[in-house]
Design an enzyme around this catalytic site. Structure first.
Site, PDB file in Angstrom:
ATOM      1  N   THR A   1      56.256  24.708  59.816  1.00  0.00           N
ATOM      2  CA  THR A   1      54.729  24.493  59.999  1.00  0.00           C
ATOM      3  C   THR A   1      54.048  24.521  58.742  1.00  0.00           C
ATOM      4  OG1 THR A   1      55.014  25.680  62.070  1.00  0.00           O
ATOM      5  CG2 THR A   1      52.788  25.458  61.255  1.00  0.00           C
TER       6      THR A   1
ATOM      7  N   TYR B   1      67.976  30.062  57.380  1.00  0.00           N
ATOM      8  CA  TYR B   1      67.050  29.545  58.349  1.00  0.00           C
ATOM      9  C   TYR B   1      67.930  28.629  59.462  1.00  0.00           C
ATOM     10  CZ  TYR B   1      62.647  26.868  59.910  1.00  0.00           C
ATOM     11  OH  TYR B   1      61.711  26.390  60.518  1.00  0.00           O
TER      12      TYR B   1
ATOM     13  N   LYS C   1      67.426  33.704  60.233  1.00  0.00           N
ATOM     14  CA  LYS C   1      65.888  33.415  61.352  1.00  0.00           C
ATOM     15  C   LYS C   1      66.641  32.285  62.332  1.00  0.00           C
ATOM     16  CE  LYS C   1      61.635  30.744  60.776  1.00  0.00           C
ATOM     17  NZ  LYS C   1      61.761  29.796  61.633  1.00  0.00           N
TER      18      LYS C   1
END
Length: 297
Positions: free
Chosen positions: A44, A131, A159
């Site tokens: 984002t 990630y 994550k």
């Protein structure tokens, strides 16, 4: 820093480049909410669309604006050399941790991914979060690979993109991953619609897009999770279903969050890097209604 609410803010971009004023307004909003940590330049945060210089500037600004709140900086790029340059920039800017996605043009093998993380963790002096984002990177981590990565001393968190839809299955998923991880490596839930399921299943941190714009709303959920109030976690995340529905409708969170930042007066309504396009006026009106109805803040 890998517990509680880690808020992932938008990086607003206009035709003139990064909107530093808008970014500062968003970061000030997060700092005022006293969240646990901030993750900048994530998906984002539009890291893939920004130059090295722009990313360095955003990291520097984030550290200037957030006081004592730890800042994690995404250093994703296609080549290892580019990643190491970004790592150096982030550490010079004062990053407290690094977020590393597996970004590639050619499909990567597990041993290549391990070599990447081994190189990065050997190069850095701050913790690294893995990630795991197969929807964007098209690389799927196995639990076994996560376990190997966690053997690297620099890896401190993972994550993950989501969990199964039922509480029992979600707990089984988190427990299965945890069995492979070195003790002390935390599991963080992302994919905001799964936040309640993941937190109730034992994830220690919510890597949250919602928290990047509506930190007070997101904090209620992580505070309930810290109190082991599973029913409240479920109720609070279920209440946000209209927001999750908007994310699904528009192919992810970034267009919705960009529009919402405009509705709140933090940025221009059109604040996405091209080729991404802003939503229509009708869509923005719908987003505004949801923000008001849910009292998002």
């Amino acid at each position: 820093m890998f517990t509680g609410l880690s808020a992932f803010p938008l990086t607003p971009v206009t035709s003139s480049g990064v909107d530093e004023q808008g970014f500062s307004k968003i970061l000030n909003r997060l700092a005022a909410a006293h969240i646990d940590s901030i993750g900048i330049l994530g998906s984002t945060g539009s890291y893939a669309y920004l130059t090295r210089e722009q990313r360095n500037r955003i990291a520097t600004l984030a550290k200037q604006l957030t006081g004592d709140i730890p800042v994690m900086v995404c250093v994703g790029a296609v080549s290892t050399d580019a990643i190491l340059h970004l790592v150096d920039d982030a550490q010079t800017a004062g990053a407290d941790a690094l977020l590393l996605p597996v970004v590639s043009y050619q499909s990567l093998r597990d041993e290549e991914v391990f070599a990447l993380f081994e190189t990065v963790t050997r190069h850095v002096s701050v913790p690294v979060c893995v990630y795991d984002n197969p929807g964007t990177t098209h690389f799927t981590f196995t639990d076994e690979l996560h376990g190997l990565l966690s053997s690297l001393g620099g890896i401190h968190s993972v994550k993950i993109p989501g969990v199964p839809d039922s509480p029992t299955s979600a707990t089984e998923r988190v427990d299965a991953l945890r069995r492979h991880l070195r003790p002390g490596v935390t599991i963080g839930i992302s994919g905001d619609a799964y936040a309640g399921l993941g937190l109730n299943a034992g994830c220690e941190v919510w890597y949250s897009v919602c928290g990047g714009l509506f930190p007070e709303t997101a904090k209620q959920i992580t505070e309930a999770a810290a109190a082991h109030d599973h029913a409240r976690v479920t109720a609070l995340t279920t209440r946000l279903e209209p927001l999750w529905a908007l994310f699904r409708k528009h192919g992810g969170s970034i267009r919705v969050i960009a529009a919402a930042a405009g509705v709140l007066g933090l940025t221009d309504t059109d604040c996405l890097p091209r080729p991404l396009q802003p939503l229509t006026s009708d869509d923005i009106t719908e987003i505004s209604r949801v923000i008001t109805a849910l009292e998002l803040k």
